[in-house]
Design a protein around this motif. Structure first.
Motif, short mmCIF file in Angstrom:
data_model
loop_
_atom_site.label_atom_id
_atom_site.label_comp_id
_atom_site.label_asym_id
_atom_site.label_seq_id
_atom_site.Cartn_x
_atom_site.Cartn_y
_atom_site.Cartn_z
N LYS A 304 0.83 -1.21 0.00
CA LYS A 304 0.00 0.00 0.00
C LYS A 304 0.86 1.26 0.00
N HIS A 305 2.04 1.23 0.57
CA HIS A 305 2.92 2.39 0.58
C HIS A 305 3.29 2.85 -0.84
N THR A 306 3.07 1.98 -1.83
CA THR A 306 3.42 2.31 -3.22
C THR A 306 2.21 2.80 -4.02
N VAL A 307 1.03 2.88 -3.38
CA VAL A 307 -0.22 3.20 -4.10
C VAL A 307 -0.73 4.57 -3.65
N PRO A 308 -0.90 5.53 -4.57
CA PRO A 308 -1.45 6.84 -4.19
C PRO A 308 -2.90 6.72 -3.75
N GLY A 309 -3.32 7.62 -2.87
CA GLY A 309 -4.69 7.62 -2.39
C GLY A 309 -4.84 6.84 -1.10
N ASP A 310 -6.07 6.77 -0.60
CA ASP A 310 -6.34 6.11 0.67
C ASP A 310 -6.42 4.60 0.57
N VAL A 311 -6.79 4.08 -0.60
CA VAL A 311 -7.16 2.67 -0.68
C VAL A 311 -6.09 1.83 -1.36
N ASN A 312 -6.00 0.57 -0.92
CA ASN A 312 -5.03 -0.36 -1.45
C ASN A 312 -5.67 -1.15 -2.59
N THR A 313 -5.22 -0.93 -3.80
CA THR A 313 -5.82 -1.55 -4.98
C THR A 313 -4.96 -2.68 -5.53
N VAL A 314 -4.04 -3.20 -4.73
CA VAL A 314 -3.21 -4.29 -5.21
C VAL A 314 -4.01 -5.59 -5.20
N SER A 315 -3.60 -6.53 -6.06
CA SER A 315 -4.33 -7.78 -6.22
C SER A 315 -3.79 -8.85 -5.28
N LEU A 316 -4.52 -9.94 -5.21
CA LEU A 316 -4.08 -11.10 -4.45
C LEU A 316 -2.74 -11.60 -4.98
N GLU A 317 -2.60 -11.61 -6.29
CA GLU A 317 -1.35 -12.07 -6.90
C GLU A 317 -0.17 -11.18 -6.50
N ASN A 318 -0.39 -9.85 -6.41
CA ASN A 318 0.67 -8.94 -5.98
C ASN A 318 1.17 -9.29 -4.58
N VAL A 319 0.22 -9.53 -3.67
CA VAL A 319 0.59 -9.83 -2.29
C VAL A 319 1.31 -11.16 -2.19
N LEU A 320 0.78 -12.17 -2.85
CA LEU A 320 1.42 -13.48 -2.80
C LEU A 320 2.82 -13.44 -3.40
N SER A 321 3.00 -12.63 -4.45
CA SER A 321 4.31 -12.51 -5.09
C SER A 321 5.33 -11.93 -4.12
N LEU A 322 4.94 -10.88 -3.37
CA LEU A 322 5.85 -10.29 -2.40
C LEU A 322 6.16 -11.28 -1.27
N MET A 323 5.16 -12.02 -0.83
CA MET A 323 5.38 -13.02 0.21
C MET A 323 6.40 -14.07 -0.23
N GLU A 324 6.41 -14.36 -1.54
CA GLU A 324 7.32 -15.37 -2.07
C GLU A 324 8.70 -14.80 -2.40
N GLY A 325 8.89 -13.48 -2.16
CA GLY A 325 10.21 -12.90 -2.33
C GLY A 325 10.41 -12.10 -3.59
N ASP A 326 9.41 -12.07 -4.49
CA ASP A 326 9.53 -11.25 -5.69
C ASP A 326 9.27 -9.79 -5.32
N SER A 327 10.01 -8.88 -5.93
CA SER A 327 9.85 -7.47 -5.61
C SER A 327 10.29 -6.60 -6.79
N GLY A 328 9.32 -6.02 -7.47
CA GLY A 328 9.65 -5.02 -8.46
C GLY A 328 9.85 -5.51 -9.88
N GLU A 329 9.74 -6.81 -10.10
CA GLU A 329 9.93 -7.30 -11.45
C GLU A 329 8.73 -6.97 -12.33
N ILE A 330 8.98 -6.76 -13.62
CA ILE A 330 7.88 -6.53 -14.57
C ILE A 330 7.11 -7.83 -14.74
#
Length: 332
Positions: A304-330
């Motif tokens: 959420k720190h990377t998303v402008p505005g009040d609301v977190n619009t990231v997807s389930l896949e985004n969160v799972l990807s970060l949990m698995e260690g991916d960060s910032g890849e296209i």
């Protein structure tokens, strides 16, 4: 079948100078809508759950515009109540590096602050829900809002709906004749998952001492309110307005769990990050065991720190990807 989440609280108009301008520099303001509980509902919706937000808007074009904002972000607005004519609002000046953010509120007399219990049918709203979420902001706004919130919690208890509360002390908001310590304990004792802080536990309930750590205070809280199943905290270390570290902590009555520290080096927008944590925790506890749920909440908060505005619009896949260690890849 998708899990169903219900949230309750005020939604305000947020007005900010463009970019990182100060109020004194601004000749225009960017407008979005947000509120702690609605932010949680929207985050849950983007994670794939069915989410309903209950609130009260002014019966005018601003109230309709705010409703459209909620719908655009996948929230069910069937139980929005309309009346009176004032939208709560706040002005945000975004900080950067060593300059902190600044917030100015204008919410007294808003349509939501005038809500009354008879305006909301919680039996109907919660009849097929899996989860109800509230925050300590709502009961501080007005006596009517506090009673509505307590009615929702008790109805959820009766219907077997899990209840979470994100509760921290906000002494400066309590202006209608009742104090935090008079109101909050009745709500917390009927709440299954309490998100709070060490300071919050001490100030809201007069438990423990400044020397006690979070685990000790969480144990004291559950010993006094045995229906609480989990006490959760998000720790934030601030290096600058643009660089933070976060960590999740959880006491479930038997085990103390901590996540690894997540390093956030380039903050776009801090507002709503606690709500993203709460939404991640709700999703996590509905789908995983405690440790994975806490990891999921921390990852959602960090994103959420990377998303402008009040609301977190990231997807389930985004969160799972970060949990698995991916960060910032296209993602292709």
């Amino acid at each position: 079948m998708n899990k169903k989440v219900v949230t309750f609280g005020e939604v305000m108009m947020r007005l900010s100078p463009p970019g990182y301008e100060k109020f004194s520099q601004a000749s225009s303001f960017e407008l979005v809508y947000g509120g702690g509980e609605a932010n949680v509902g929207i985050s849950c919706a983007y994670l794939g759950m069915e989410a309903t937000h209950v609130t009260r808007f002014p019966d005018n074009a601003l109230g309709k515009a705010a409703t459209q904002f909620l719908r655009r972000h996948w929230l069910n607005t069937d139980y929005v109540v309309y009346g009176d004519d004032m939208m709560g609002k706040y002005f945000l000046e975004k900080g950067a590096v060593h300059r902190p953010s600044e917030v100015i509120y204008e919410r007294e007399g808003s349509a939501f602050s005038l809500i009354q219990p008879e305006m909301v049918n919680w039996e109907e709203i919660l009849k097929d829900a899996d989860w109800f979420h509230w925050t300590g902001i709502t009961p501080a706004i007005s006596e009517g809002a506090a009673q509505c919130c307590l009615d929702a919690i008790k109805t959820a208890n009766r219907l077997g709906v899990t209840v979470s509360g994100d509760v921290n002390s906000r002494n400066n908001m309590w202006k209608y004749g009742k104090t935090m310590r008079q109101v909050i304990p009745d709500m917390v004792k009927n709440t299954d998952v309490v998100i709070t802080s060490s300071r919050g536990i001490r100030e809201m309930f007069d438990f423990g001492s400044p020397e006690d750590g979070f685990q000790d205070l969480a144990k004291i809280l559950i010993s006094n309110f045995p229906d609480i199943k989990k006490v959760v905290k998000k720790t934030r270390r601030i290096m600058s307005a643009s660089h933070h570290q976060i960590q999740g902590k959880l006491w479930n009555g038997e085990k103390y769990i901590k996540t690894d520290m997540l390093n956030i080096t380039h903050i776009i927008d801090r507002v709503g990050t606690g709500d993203a944590f709460a939404a991640g925790l709700i999703y996590g506890l509905l789908h995983y065991k405690d440790k994975q749920a806490l990891d999921f909440a921390s990852a959602a908060c960090a994103l959420k720190h990377t998303v402008p505005g009040d609301v977190n619009t990231v997807s389930l896949e985004n969160v799972l990807s970060l949990m698995e260690g991916d960060s910032g890849e296209i993602k292709r």
